[in-house]
Design a protein around this motif. Structure first.
Motif, short mmCIF file in Angstrom:
data_model
loop_
_atom_site.label_atom_id
_atom_site.label_comp_id
_atom_site.label_asym_id
_atom_site.label_seq_id
_atom_site.Cartn_x
_atom_site.Cartn_y
_atom_site.Cartn_z
N ARG A 108 32.71 41.15 0.09
CA ARG A 108 32.48 39.92 0.85
C ARG A 108 31.66 40.19 2.10
O ARG A 108 30.73 39.46 2.43
CB ARG A 108 33.82 39.28 1.23
CG ARG A 108 34.57 38.61 0.11
CD ARG A 108 35.68 37.74 0.66
NE ARG A 108 36.64 38.53 1.42
CZ ARG A 108 37.80 38.98 0.95
NH1 ARG A 108 38.13 38.72 -0.30
NH2 ARG A 108 38.62 39.66 1.69
N SER A 109 32.01 41.25 2.81
CA SER A 109 31.32 41.56 4.06
C SER A 109 29.87 41.95 3.81
O SER A 109 28.97 41.54 4.55
CB SER A 109 32.06 42.69 4.79
OG SER A 109 33.37 42.30 5.13
N PHE A 110 29.63 42.74 2.76
CA PHE A 110 28.25 43.12 2.45
C PHE A 110 27.43 41.91 2.01
O PHE A 110 26.21 41.85 2.25
CB PHE A 110 28.23 44.20 1.37
CG PHE A 110 28.37 45.59 1.94
CD1 PHE A 110 27.34 46.16 2.69
CD2 PHE A 110 29.52 46.33 1.73
CE1 PHE A 110 27.47 47.43 3.23
CE2 PHE A 110 29.65 47.60 2.27
CZ PHE A 110 28.63 48.16 3.02
N ALA A 111 28.07 40.95 1.37
CA ALA A 111 27.37 39.71 1.01
C ALA A 111 26.92 38.98 2.26
O ALA A 111 25.78 38.48 2.33
CB ALA A 111 28.29 38.83 0.17
N TRP A 112 27.77 38.92 3.28
CA TRP A 112 27.40 38.26 4.53
C TRP A 112 26.35 39.06 5.29
O TRP A 112 25.54 38.49 6.02
CB TRP A 112 28.63 38.04 5.40
CG TRP A 112 29.40 36.82 4.98
CD1 TRP A 112 30.62 36.78 4.39
CD2 TRP A 112 28.98 35.46 5.12
NE1 TRP A 112 31.00 35.49 4.14
CE2 TRP A 112 30.00 34.65 4.58
CE3 TRP A 112 27.84 34.85 5.64
CZ2 TRP A 112 29.91 33.27 4.56
CZ3 TRP A 112 27.75 33.47 5.62
CH2 TRP A 112 28.77 32.69 5.08
N ILE A 113 26.34 40.39 5.13
CA ILE A 113 25.29 41.20 5.74
C ILE A 113 23.93 40.81 5.15
O ILE A 113 22.93 40.68 5.87
CB ILE A 113 25.57 42.70 5.53
CG1 ILE A 113 26.76 43.13 6.39
CG2 ILE A 113 24.35 43.54 5.89
CD1 ILE A 113 27.22 44.56 6.15
N ASN A 114 23.89 40.60 3.84
CA ASN A 114 22.64 40.18 3.17
C ASN A 114 22.24 38.76 3.58
O ASN A 114 21.04 38.42 3.54
CB ASN A 114 22.80 40.25 1.66
CG ASN A 114 22.88 41.67 1.15
OD1 ASN A 114 22.26 42.57 1.72
ND2 ASN A 114 23.65 41.89 0.11
N ILE A 115 23.21 37.95 3.96
CA ILE A 115 22.90 36.57 4.36
C ILE A 115 22.47 36.50 5.82
O ILE A 115 21.50 35.81 6.16
CB ILE A 115 24.12 35.66 4.13
CG1 ILE A 115 24.43 35.56 2.62
CG2 ILE A 115 23.88 34.26 4.70
CD1 ILE A 115 25.73 34.85 2.32
N LEU A 116 23.16 37.25 6.70
CA LEU A 116 22.94 37.12 8.14
C LEU A 116 21.99 38.16 8.72
O LEU A 116 21.60 38.04 9.88
CB LEU A 116 24.29 37.23 8.88
CG LEU A 116 25.35 36.17 8.53
CD1 LEU A 116 26.66 36.50 9.22
CD2 LEU A 116 24.87 34.78 8.93
N GLY A 117 21.62 39.16 7.94
CA GLY A 117 20.75 40.22 8.45
C GLY A 117 19.38 39.71 8.83
O GLY A 117 18.97 38.58 8.49
N LYS A 118 18.60 40.54 9.56
CA LYS A 118 17.27 40.13 9.99
C LYS A 118 16.32 39.91 8.81
O LYS A 118 15.34 39.18 8.92
CB LYS A 118 16.70 41.19 10.94
CG LYS A 118 17.39 41.19 12.30
CD LYS A 118 16.65 42.02 13.31
CE LYS A 118 17.30 41.89 14.69
NZ LYS A 118 16.56 42.64 15.73
N SER A 119 16.62 40.56 7.70
CA SER A 119 15.85 40.33 6.48
C SER A 119 16.66 39.54 5.46
O SER A 119 16.36 39.54 4.27
CB SER A 119 15.41 41.67 5.87
OG SER A 119 14.61 42.39 6.78
N GLY A 120 17.71 38.89 5.96
CA GLY A 120 18.61 38.18 5.07
C GLY A 120 18.12 36.81 4.67
O GLY A 120 17.01 36.39 5.01
N VAL A 121 18.97 36.11 3.96
CA VAL A 121 18.61 34.80 3.39
C VAL A 121 18.27 33.79 4.48
O VAL A 121 17.25 33.08 4.39
CB VAL A 121 19.77 34.28 2.52
CG1 VAL A 121 19.45 32.87 2.00
CG2 VAL A 121 20.04 35.23 1.36
N ILE A 122 19.10 33.70 5.52
CA ILE A 122 18.90 32.67 6.55
C ILE A 122 17.60 32.92 7.31
O ILE A 122 16.77 32.00 7.47
CB ILE A 122 20.10 32.64 7.52
CG1 ILE A 122 21.35 32.16 6.79
CG2 ILE A 122 19.80 31.72 8.70
CD1 ILE A 122 22.60 32.15 7.63
N ASN A 123 17.39 34.14 7.79
CA ASN A 123 16.18 34.44 8.54
C ASN A 123 14.92 34.30 7.69
O ASN A 123 13.89 33.80 8.15
CB ASN A 123 16.26 35.85 9.14
CG ASN A 123 17.01 35.86 10.47
OD1 ASN A 123 16.78 35.04 11.34
ND2 ASN A 123 17.92 36.80 10.62
#
Length: 278
Positions: A108-123
């Motif tokens: 779960r935490s690594f999934a949020w890292i992929n979402i919130l990271g600087k190269s993640g989904v949101i950015n």
């Protein structure tokens, strides 16, 4: 003999709690109070007078309170909706609600890292749309800890409230609306007071879970946004300072007990108010 049956059933559980939870806890905390020079609370005084320690402590309280409030705000309407649908849809929605709990906390935490990271989904999405010129710092912040914790503990709040919501008669709301109350006012005046016990229980579970969580704060918050659980782990495993770790553990236990007692007292006061109004 029949009178002794309940005690015989409970005895194995009590023994397990004593030997595998209470005794190790006492064994850990004992050296922090009973030292070679006698009874002393110096370890606790030193912890509570250190600015760095207090910063971590109050950050933990703040994050736990925010997560609890958000979980209650999202969980109450969600639980109300789930409780009102048919059994077929209720089973499906409950399964979807429980899904995060069935996933490993590290995943779960690594999934949020992929979402919130600087190269993640949101950015990536915001950059593509043109809303921002450079990536936002969403990861390794208090915000990321709160988001990950809400995702983790919101199902607990919803499942706690669904059982309470199911016992609220829909005819009561229909009667209130017939007498002129708007749906929002009927929900505020009838549903919220009746589901207060569930909200209190859910809040206790969410606050305690957030207060003691380790994986989510460690992976999403990093060392710059350390909470009490990660601080305890650092003291015990990294630095080998088991006395300080035991001090942190007792402070966390006392804090959760005080907060839980306060929530129960608040619930009792609300019940007395409602009885007096009635």
């Amino acid at each position: 003999m029949k009178r002794n049956v309940p005690y015989l059933i409970v005895t194995p559980g009590i023994i397990l709690l004593l030997f595998f939870m209470l005794l190790p806890l006492v064994n850990s905390i004992w050296p922090t109070i009973f030292t070679d020079s006698g009874v002393s609370i110096k370890s606790y005084v030193d912890f509570l007078t250190d600015d760095y320690n207090l910063k971590i402590f109050f950050r933990t309280i703040k994050v736990s309170v925010i997560v609890t409030l958000i979980s209650a705000g999202l969980g109450i309407p969600a639980a109300y909706f789930i409780a009102g649908v048919s059994k077929k849809w209720k089973s499906l929605l409950m399964a979807m609600t429980m899904f995060p709990l069935l996933t490993n906390s590290v995943i779960r935490s690594f999934a949020w890292i992929n979402i919130l990271g600087k190269s993640g989904v949101i950015n990536s999405l915001l950059l593509k749309i043109g809303i921002i010129d450079q990536p936002l710092t969403l990861l390794y912040t208090e915000f990321s800890i709160i988001v990950g914790s809400v995702y983790l503990f919101l199902p607990t709040m919803i499942m706690t409230l669904v059982g309470v919501m199911e016992n609220i008669e829909r005819e009561t709301l229909e009667a209130a609306e017939t007498l002129g109350a708007s749906p929002f006012k009927a929900f505020y005046k009838i549903v919220l007071p009746l589901c207060t016990p569930g909200v209190i229980v859910g809040s206790i579970l969410v606050f305690t879970g957030t207060m003691t969580a380790y994986t989510t704060p460690q992976l999403l918050g990093g060392n710059k946004n350390m909470l009490m659980a990660t601080f305890l782990y650092q003291k015990a495993s990294t630095l080998g300072d088991w006395t300080s770790a035991s001090v942190i553990a007792l402070i966390m236990i006392v804090t959760t007990l005080v907060v839980n007692k306060g929530l129960n007292m608040a619930a009792a006061r609300l019940d007395r108010r409602e009885m007096n109004r009635a």
